[in-house]
Write an enzyme that holds these catalytic residues in place. Structure first.
Site, PDB file in Angstrom:
ATOM      1  N   GLY A 175       0.837  -1.209   0.000  1.00 25.28           N
ATOM      2  CA  GLY A 175       0.000   0.000   0.000  1.00 25.28           C
ATOM      3  C   GLY A 175       0.865   1.249   0.000  1.00 25.28           C
ATOM      4  O   GLY A 175       0.467   2.290   0.528  1.00 25.28           O
ATOM      5  N   LYS A 176       2.040   1.134  -0.613  1.00 21.90           N
ATOM      6  CA  LYS A 176       2.954   2.290  -0.704  1.00 21.90           C
ATOM      7  C   LYS A 176       2.287   3.449  -1.423  1.00 21.90           C
ATOM      8  O   LYS A 176       2.515   4.594  -1.097  1.00 21.90           O
ATOM      9  CB  LYS A 176       4.220   1.908  -1.492  1.00 21.90           C
ATOM     10  CG  LYS A 176       5.226   1.121  -0.701  1.00 21.90           C
ATOM     11  CD  LYS A 176       6.555   1.037  -1.423  1.00 21.90           C
ATOM     12  CE  LYS A 176       6.502   0.232  -2.713  1.00 21.90           C
ATOM     13  NZ  LYS A 176       6.302  -1.196  -2.533  1.00 21.90           N
ATOM     14  N   ASN A 204       7.981  -2.732 -13.596  1.00 21.30           N
ATOM     15  CA  ASN A 204       7.454  -3.903 -12.870  1.00 21.30           C
ATOM     16  C   ASN A 204       6.620  -3.438 -11.681  1.00 21.30           C
ATOM     17  O   ASN A 204       5.836  -4.193 -11.127  1.00 21.30           O
ATOM     18  CB  ASN A 204       8.584  -4.834 -12.403  1.00 21.30           C
ATOM     19  CG  ASN A 204       9.733  -4.100 -11.717  1.00 21.30           C
ATOM     20  OD1 ASN A 204       9.835  -2.875 -11.791  1.00 21.30           O
ATOM     21  ND2 ASN A 204      10.597  -4.842 -11.071  1.00 21.30           N
ATOM     22  N   THR A 218      -1.843   2.664  -7.851  1.00 23.02           N
ATOM     23  CA  THR A 218      -2.947   3.456  -8.360  1.00 23.02           C
ATOM     24  C   THR A 218      -3.041   4.768  -7.584  1.00 23.02           C
ATOM     25  O   THR A 218      -2.950   4.764  -6.364  1.00 23.02           O
ATOM     26  CB  THR A 218      -4.251   2.650  -8.174  1.00 23.02           C
ATOM     27  OG1 THR A 218      -4.000   1.339  -8.664  1.00 23.02           O
ATOM     28  CG2 THR A 218      -5.405   3.240  -8.948  1.00 23.02           C
ATOM     29  N   GLN A 267       8.866  -2.138  -5.300  1.00 26.18           N
ATOM     30  CA  GLN A 267       8.985  -3.485  -4.749  1.00 26.18           C
ATOM     31  C   GLN A 267       9.226  -3.369  -3.232  1.00 26.18           C
ATOM     32  O   GLN A 267       8.661  -2.478  -2.631  1.00 26.18           O
ATOM     33  CB  GLN A 267      10.075  -4.309  -5.467  1.00 26.18           C
ATOM     34  CG  GLN A 267       9.715  -4.661  -6.901  1.00 26.18           C
ATOM     35  CD  GLN A 267      10.052  -3.566  -7.895  1.00 26.18           C
ATOM     36  OE1 GLN A 267      11.128  -3.017  -7.860  1.00 26.18           O
ATOM     37  NE2 GLN A 267       9.141  -3.262  -8.787  1.00 26.18           N
ATOM     38  N   ARG A 285      -2.576 -10.686 -11.288  1.00 27.19           N
ATOM     39  CA  ARG A 285      -2.506 -11.999 -10.636  1.00 27.19           C
ATOM     40  C   ARG A 285      -3.033 -11.947  -9.195  1.00 27.19           C
ATOM     41  O   ARG A 285      -2.857 -10.952  -8.508  1.00 27.19           O
ATOM     42  CB  ARG A 285      -1.041 -12.480 -10.561  1.00 27.19           C
ATOM     43  CG  ARG A 285      -0.451 -12.880 -11.887  1.00 27.19           C
ATOM     44  CD  ARG A 285       0.971 -13.404 -11.710  1.00 27.19           C
ATOM     45  NE  ARG A 285       1.909 -12.323 -11.452  1.00 27.19           N
ATOM     46  CZ  ARG A 285       3.236 -12.490 -11.343  1.00 27.19           C
ATOM     47  NH1 ARG A 285       3.752 -13.714 -11.433  1.00 27.19           N
ATOM     48  NH2 ARG A 285       4.034 -11.479 -11.129  1.00 27.19           N
ATOM     49  N   LYS A 298      -3.852  -1.205   5.786  1.00 20.53           N
ATOM     50  CA  LYS A 298      -4.931  -2.196   5.653  1.00 20.53           C
ATOM     51  C   LYS A 298      -5.311  -2.866   6.969  1.00 20.53           C
ATOM     52  O   LYS A 298      -5.627  -4.064   6.995  1.00 20.53           O
ATOM     53  CB  LYS A 298      -4.540  -3.238   4.597  1.00 20.53           C
ATOM     54  CG  LYS A 298      -4.496  -2.639   3.179  1.00 20.53           C
ATOM     55  CD  LYS A 298      -4.323  -3.714   2.158  1.00 20.53           C
ATOM     56  CE  LYS A 298      -5.035  -3.423   0.870  1.00 20.53           C
ATOM     57  NZ  LYS A 298      -4.960  -4.457  -0.125  1.00 20.53           N
ATOM     58  N   LEU A 299      -5.253  -2.101   8.052  1.00 22.72           N
ATOM     59  CA  LEU A 299      -5.622  -2.662   9.353  1.00 22.72           C
ATOM     60  C   LEU A 299      -7.085  -3.108   9.349  1.00 22.72           C
ATOM     61  O   LEU A 299      -7.453  -4.084   9.991  1.00 22.72           O
ATOM     62  CB  LEU A 299      -5.388  -1.616  10.460  1.00 22.72           C
ATOM     63  CG  LEU A 299      -5.626  -2.113  11.881  1.00 22.72           C
ATOM     64  CD1 LEU A 299      -4.620  -3.195  12.263  1.00 22.72           C
ATOM     65  CD2 LEU A 299      -5.558  -0.975  12.889  1.00 22.72           C
ATOM     66  N   SER A 311      -3.296   3.036   8.391  1.00 24.28           N
ATOM     67  CA  SER A 311      -4.300   3.214   7.353  1.00 24.28           C
ATOM     68  C   SER A 311      -5.483   2.293   7.644  1.00 24.28           C
ATOM     69  O   SER A 311      -5.304   1.085   7.833  1.00 24.28           O
ATOM     70  CB  SER A 311      -3.666   2.900   5.999  1.00 24.28           C
ATOM     71  OG  SER A 311      -4.668   2.842   5.021  1.00 24.28           O
ATOM     72  N   VAL A 312      -6.696   2.873   7.683  1.00 28.87           N
ATOM     73  CA  VAL A 312      -7.870   2.091   8.072  1.00 28.87           C
ATOM     74  C   VAL A 312      -8.891   1.928   6.940  1.00 28.87           C
ATOM     75  O   VAL A 312      -9.945   1.330   7.139  1.00 28.87           O
ATOM     76  CB  VAL A 312      -8.554   2.703   9.329  1.00 28.87           C
ATOM     77  CG1 VAL A 312      -7.680   2.511  10.557  1.00 28.87           C
ATOM     78  CG2 VAL A 312      -8.873   4.186   9.135  1.00 28.87           C
TER      79      VAL A 312
HETATM   80  P1  IMP Z   1      10.774  -8.877 -11.799  1.00 27.72           P
HETATM   81  O1  IMP Z   1      10.926  -7.669 -10.937  1.00 27.72           O
HETATM   82  O2  IMP Z   1       9.792  -8.702 -12.907  1.00 27.72           O
HETATM   83  O3  IMP Z   1      12.091  -9.414 -12.263  1.00 27.72           O
HETATM   84  O4  IMP Z   1      10.152 -10.031 -10.854  1.00 27.72           O
HETATM   85  C1  IMP Z   1      10.885 -10.595  -9.766  1.00 27.72           C
HETATM   86  C2  IMP Z   1       9.986 -10.866  -8.577  1.00 27.72           C
HETATM   87  O5  IMP Z   1       9.581  -9.636  -8.009  1.00 27.72           O
HETATM   88  C3  IMP Z   1       8.693 -11.617  -8.933  1.00 27.72           C
HETATM   89  O6  IMP Z   1       8.356 -12.485  -7.872  1.00 27.72           O
HETATM   90  C4  IMP Z   1       7.672 -10.514  -9.049  1.00 27.72           C
HETATM   91  O7  IMP Z   1       6.377 -10.963  -8.824  1.00 27.72           O
HETATM   92  C5  IMP Z   1       8.159  -9.584  -7.945  1.00 27.72           C
HETATM   93  N1  IMP Z   1       7.757  -8.197  -8.153  1.00 27.72           N
HETATM   94  C6  IMP Z   1       8.263  -7.322  -9.039  1.00 27.72           C
HETATM   95  N2  IMP Z   1       7.659  -6.128  -8.942  1.00 27.72           N
HETATM   96  C7  IMP Z   1       6.764  -6.236  -7.946  1.00 27.72           C
HETATM   97  C8  IMP Z   1       5.834  -5.323  -7.333  1.00 27.72           C
HETATM   98  O8  IMP Z   1       5.755  -4.131  -7.678  1.00 27.72           O
HETATM   99  N3  IMP Z   1       5.086  -5.826  -6.311  1.00 27.72           N
HETATM  100  C9  IMP Z   1       5.201  -7.117  -5.870  1.00 27.72           C
HETATM  101  N4  IMP Z   1       6.047  -7.986  -6.418  1.00 27.72           N
HETATM  102  C10 IMP Z   1       6.820  -7.557  -7.435  1.00 27.72           C
END
Ligand code: IMP
Length: 438
Positions: free
Chosen positions: A15-16, A38, A42, A223, A312, A340-341, A423-424
């Site tokens: 929830g960043k 990656n 939102t 990440q 996913r 997300k408490l 955050s609630v």
């Molecule tokens: P990559 O960053 O696409 O190489 O994926 C490597 C791992 O990091 C995988 O398990 C992805 O599902 C995870 N991952 C990458 N970006 C995110 C994100 O923003 N949130 C959660 N998992 C992420």
């Protein structure tokens, strides 16, 4: 406001986005320091929901300068598309600055990402297939193509020629997939270069001069700690330094410039992709049964745990406070934002993992060997819940039900850093600030 790093403490999706959105307006510069498209979160703009993948959240504020630092890997096609979508919604990208030292994701990086995952089969990492890993591989191998190379057509052509001389045989002979011609890539990438050139900048100088003139910076981690290439659950990680240390490396600002490190911690845990996850409550389709499956399904449904980038279903489980403590250490957290408490209001009792057990041995810290973490059984503390009490209207700590207050105190005492934001509910104002200088 002190220069601050915002970092995920678990496996991402804590929830960043909301927390960044809440505090970004207070900063002069908002900087991405690692990862690429990656990531995804939102933001709400008027009545429209916008997904940011590569663009720093600062783009939402006219006064703020959004910066893509040298540590980021940029898919120029994705960036141009994101900018166009933002502009179409009335969000101006005119202040954007892109580091000339950031590396560029090339088409073959995406192909190789997909092909590598296929070869790994059941051991696949579950990457986003955005070419992130292969791009960082080239960076470390000193074969990467950088943003600055896009500034000069001759240099760019030369770099592409050199790269293809190595990549084409790999694509064709090892993976049996299509190859590229130099012209094909030039044709796709030169228009991106034209669009992005006005935004390219010497961002290290820009940020250091900003600090010298008393401006403040928000470093926006993507990440999370457990996906960090060094400190995460390797190899089930992403290929960059997601932790707070990455902020210095990925921007060219010295570590002493960082005065505050806020860790975003979801009140339970989720993970996408493969890799160890001791508190996972398996879904029925993955072999979960009884209470375990029910808890997993409930966390996923109530918490809307579906990926922004991939759609996913995320793996779900109880809060792992051992990982929380590790994240406090690795990042030097000064604050925790607990998110997300409200999702926990669905449960009679709430479990928190405080240690692991494996082959008769107890582990109070993250075990040295990943294989232990893979098979570790969580040791839980079971705390009374506040089932049925709607906490979404609470705006002070004292308004929370006593058991929710106790849960928060328990977690912060255990991990060793204060929970200063809670955050609630998803909306911006549904946040409790606790002793936090806003
Ligand atoms: P990559 O960053 O696409 O190489 O994926 C490597 C791992 O990091 C995988 O398990 C992805 O599902 C995870 N991952 C990458 N970006 C995110 C994100 O923003 N949130 C959660 N998992 C992420």
């Amino acid at each position: 406001m002190a220069s601050t790093v915002l970092v995920g403490t678990q496996w991402g999706d804590e929830g960043k986005g909301k927390i960044t959105d809440l505090i970004a307006s207070k900063y002069d510069y908002v900087v991405r320091y690692q990862g690429g498209n990656n990531a995804g979160h939102t933001v709400v703009h008027g009545n429209t929901k916008l997904a940011l993948h590569l663009m720093p959240s600062g783009v939402m504020y006219e006064h703020a300068v959004p910066v893509i630092g040298n540590g980021v890997v940029i898919d120029p096609g994705a960036l141009v598309k994101e900018m166009a979508l933002l502009e179409a919604e009335g969000v101006s990208c005119k202040n954007l600055k892109i580091s000339c030292n950031a590396h560029i994701i090339m088409p073959y990086h995406k192909d190789l990402d997909g092909a590598d995952e296929k070869v790994l089969g059941k051991n696949s990492i579950g990457t986003t297939k955005r070419g992130i890993g292969p791009c960082y591989q080239d960076k470390a191998a000193r074969k990467g193509i950088r943003v600055q190379d896009l500034m000069d057509e001759k240099i760019f052509r030369l770099k592409v020629e050199t790269a293809l001389a190595q990549k084409n045989p790999i694509l064709e002979k090892i993976y049996g997939i299509h190859t590229y011609t130099v012209d094909e890539i030039m044709e796709e990438y030169l228009p991106y270069a034209t669009i992005l050139k006005p935004y390219m900048a010497e961002t290290t100088q820009l940020l250091n001069e900003a600090l010298r003139s008393g401006k403040n910076i928000l470093f926006e981690g993507a990440q999370a700690t457990m996906l960090d290439i060094d400190h995460g659950t390797y190899p089930y990680v992403t290929s960059s330094s997601c932790g707070s240390g990455g902020a210095a490396i990925g921007t060219g600002v010295g570590p002493m410039a960082i005065e505050k490190v806020i860790g975003i911690m979801k009140a339970y845990t989720t993970r996408v992709g493969g890799g160890p996850f001791p508190t996972e409550q398996l879904f029925p389709e993955n072999g979960g049964e009884g209470e375990m499956a029910q808890v997993g399904e409930k966390l996923c449904a109530v918490g809307h745990e579906y990926g922004v980038t991939t759609g996913r279903k995320r793996r779900c489980g109880w809060l792992d406070a051992v990982i929380g403590k590790y994240a406090v250490d690795v990042n030097g957290l000064t604050d925790i934002a607990l998110t997300k408490l409200d999702v926990l209001s669905e449960f009679d009792t709430i479990k928190v993992c405080v240690a692991y057990e494996h082959e008769g041995k107890r582990y109070d810290y993250l075990p040295m060997q990943q294989s232990v973490l893979f098979h570790a059984k969580p040791v839980y503390e079971e705390l009374p819940g506040w089932k049925g009490v709607d906490i979404t209207g609470c705006r002070t700590f004292e308004e929370l039900p006593e058991n929710a207050q106790n849960y928060i105190r328990f977690v912060e005492d255990f991990v060793g850093a204060p929970i200063t934001m809670i955050s609630v509910a998803p909306e911006r104002d549904c946040t409790i600030f606790r002793g936090w200088d806003r």
